[in-house]
Design a protein around this motif. Structure first.
Motif, PDB file in Angstrom:
ATOM      1  N   GLU A  24      44.047  67.981  81.838  1.00  0.00           N
ATOM      2  CA  GLU A  24      44.966  68.916  82.493  1.00  0.00           C
ATOM      3  C   GLU A  24      44.203  70.010  83.248  1.00  0.00           C
ATOM      4  O   GLU A  24      44.510  70.316  84.398  1.00  0.00           O
ATOM      5  CB  GLU A  24      45.916  69.547  81.470  1.00  0.00           C
ATOM      6  N   THR A  27      42.374  68.610  86.378  1.00  0.00           N
ATOM      7  CA  THR A  27      43.194  68.292  87.547  1.00  0.00           C
ATOM      8  C   THR A  27      43.350  69.539  88.420  1.00  0.00           C
ATOM      9  O   THR A  27      43.268  69.463  89.642  1.00  0.00           O
ATOM     10  CB  THR A  27      44.581  67.741  87.153  1.00  0.00           C
ATOM     11  N   LEU A  61      40.250  60.660  86.481  1.00  0.00           N
ATOM     12  CA  LEU A  61      40.341  61.590  87.620  1.00  0.00           C
ATOM     13  C   LEU A  61      40.074  60.858  88.940  1.00  0.00           C
ATOM     14  O   LEU A  61      40.718  61.142  89.953  1.00  0.00           O
ATOM     15  CB  LEU A  61      39.356  62.756  87.445  1.00  0.00           C
ATOM     16  N   GLU A  64      43.112  58.649  89.830  1.00  0.00           N
ATOM     17  CA  GLU A  64      44.241  59.427  90.344  1.00  0.00           C
ATOM     18  C   GLU A  64      43.883  60.263  91.572  1.00  0.00           C
ATOM     19  O   GLU A  64      44.637  61.152  91.967  1.00  0.00           O
ATOM     20  CB  GLU A  64      44.818  60.295  89.216  1.00  0.00           C
ATOM     21  N   PHE A  66      41.808  62.620  92.113  1.00  0.00           N
ATOM     22  CA  PHE A  66      41.414  64.025  91.984  1.00  0.00           C
ATOM     23  C   PHE A  66      39.936  64.167  92.324  1.00  0.00           C
ATOM     24  O   PHE A  66      39.489  65.216  92.773  1.00  0.00           O
ATOM     25  CB  PHE A  66      41.677  64.558  90.568  1.00  0.00           C
TER      26      PHE A  66
END
Length: 168
Positions: A24, A27, A61, A64, A66
């Motif tokens: 969390e 991100t 990460l 996704e 990021f």
């Protein structure tokens, strides 16, 4: 109670994160500014997450989007050139230190317009020449050349820029 209350200090005395908290937090860390896996790994290490758990978070990460090394290399090269006036050699060295593959370093450096690059080099040369207080022109030329080399500009271009300044 603040969100910091749930963290426990790790062996270095810093707060540590659980894997869920780490994902969390990272991100947000990665959304704020492009990051590379090396930077994320360092952040995780500081928070007590190492080895396989760290690699799992980094893999997620990347999946996704990021973390994207090519996007990072391009943004890094543009930013360091435009904001810090770094030359290609310095940018390449810094990206290598961050474990970016050579193919992506080349893509990052391709973001720098050759004309803008040379104009920046000339501007930096003029500024340094004006601010260097040295009566011996050989020493002055040496100091300006060393400064530009330390900024990461290539020797042949530095030599050309300094000579173009002297011939004016």
């Amino acid at each position: 109670m603040s969100s910091w209350g749930k963290y426990k200090p790790n062996e270095s005395g810093k707060n540590s994160w659980s894997q869920e908290e780490a994902f969390e937090k990272l991100t947000t860390f990665c959304a704020y500014q492009d990051r590379c896996p090396w930077e994320v790994r360092r952040k995780l290490h500081d928070k007590g997450i190492k080895d396989e758990p760290a690699e799992q978070i980094i893999t997620e990460l990347i999946a996704e989007e990021f973390v994207n090394e090519e996007r990072y290399a391009r943004a890094f090269a543009r930013g360091k050139f435009r904001l810090k006036k770094w030359g290609r050699n310095r940018i390449r060295m810094e990206l290598k230190m961050r474990e970016i593959p050579e193919s992506l370093i080349r893509k990052g450096l391709s973001e720098i317009d050759p004309e803008e690059y040379y104009d920046t080099l000339l501007t930096q040369t003029e500024k340094k020449w004006e601010s260097t207080h040295e009566s011996d022109s050989f020493k002055k030329k040496y100091k300006v050349t060393q400064y530009l080399m330390s900024k990461g500009f290539e020797m042949d271009l530095v030599k050309e820029a300094v000579e173009s300044l002297q011939s004016q």
